[in-house]
Scaffold this active site. Structure first.
Site, PDB file in Angstrom:
ATOM      1  N   TYR A   1       7.690  -7.843  13.676  1.00  0.00           N
ATOM      2  CA  TYR A   1       7.617  -8.991  12.786  1.00  0.00           C
ATOM      3  C   TYR A   1       8.323  -8.690  11.468  1.00  0.00           C
ATOM      4  O   TYR A   1       8.598  -7.541  11.139  1.00  0.00           O
ATOM      5  CB  TYR A   1       6.153  -9.396  12.524  1.00  0.00           C
ATOM      6  CG  TYR A   1       5.366  -8.409  11.698  1.00  0.00           C
ATOM      7  CD1 TYR A   1       5.315  -8.533  10.309  1.00  0.00           C
ATOM      8  CD2 TYR A   1       4.678  -7.363  12.286  1.00  0.00           C
ATOM      9  CE1 TYR A   1       4.592  -7.623   9.536  1.00  0.00           C
ATOM     10  CE2 TYR A   1       3.956  -6.461  11.523  1.00  0.00           C
ATOM     11  CZ  TYR A   1       3.915  -6.596  10.151  1.00  0.00           C
ATOM     12  OH  TYR A   1       3.219  -5.698   9.394  1.00  0.00           O
ATOM     13  N   CYS A   2       8.600  -9.769  10.724  1.00  0.00           N
ATOM     14  CA  CYS A   2       9.170  -9.666   9.382  1.00  0.00           C
ATOM     15  C   CYS A   2       8.466 -10.706   8.516  1.00  0.00           C
ATOM     16  O   CYS A   2       7.310 -11.036   8.766  1.00  0.00           O
ATOM     17  CB  CYS A   2      10.684  -9.861   9.406  1.00  0.00           C
ATOM     18  SG  CYS A   2      11.207 -11.507   9.928  1.00  0.00           S
ATOM     19  N   LYS A   3       9.135 -11.254   7.533  1.00  0.00           N
ATOM     20  CA  LYS A   3       8.509 -12.230   6.632  1.00  0.00           C
ATOM     21  C   LYS A   3       8.522 -13.643   7.227  1.00  0.00           C
ATOM     22  O   LYS A   3       7.516 -14.331   7.215  1.00  0.00           O
ATOM     23  CB  LYS A   3       9.202 -12.235   5.272  1.00  0.00           C
ATOM     24  CG  LYS A   3       8.552 -13.183   4.258  1.00  0.00           C
ATOM     25  CD  LYS A   3       9.225 -13.092   2.906  1.00  0.00           C
ATOM     26  CE  LYS A   3       8.565 -13.926   1.834  1.00  0.00           C
ATOM     27  NZ  LYS A   3       8.015 -15.184   2.200  1.00  0.00           N
TER      28      LYS A   3
END
Length: 127
Positions: free
Chosen positions: A87-89
């Site tokens: 995941y990221c932002k």
């Protein structure tokens, strides 16, 4: 002779289908992501910057920043046979990370759709 050729082609097609079925790349909602990381032990990877990671991350995630020069080297230390949760932002960097991981031979990748923004919106906790 024709039977032997057909038999070989059928076996080849079956083996090819089996190999393709083992590759599983999924983009899932925060609720599904949470269920999956709780149901099947895997490798949880946060590809945001170290500063973003320190501001709040999903529990037990390791930070491997996508834009670090050693990103590929670091992800290659992960077990390619185990599921990788990434995941990221907001979803852009994790999508890039998934492509890199696929190119490096990872077969079972679960990506959080919408990143930590969607995670927090869904009422999920960041540590």
């Amino acid at each position: 002779m024709k039977r032997a050729i057909y038999l070989v082609l059928i076996v080849f097609a079956f083996v090819s289908c089996q190999a393709q079925q083992k590759e599983e790349i999924q983009k899932v909602s925060p609720e599904q992501f949470s269920q999956k990381i709780n149901a099947e032990k895997g490798q949880l990877v946060d590809v945001r910057t170290p500063k973003e990671y320190k501001a709040g991350h999903i529990q037990n995630a390791v930070n491997i920043h996508l834009y670090d020069q050693d990103f590929e080297q670091r992800i290659n230390k992960l077990d390619k046979d185990k599921v990788v949760y990434v995941y990221c932002k907001a979803g852009g960097r994790s999508a890039d990370a998934v492509e890199t991981m696929k190119a490096q031979g990872f077969k079972n990748i679960v990506e959080l759709d919408g990143g930590t923004d969607a995670w927090a919106e869904a009422g999920k906790e960041l540590k």
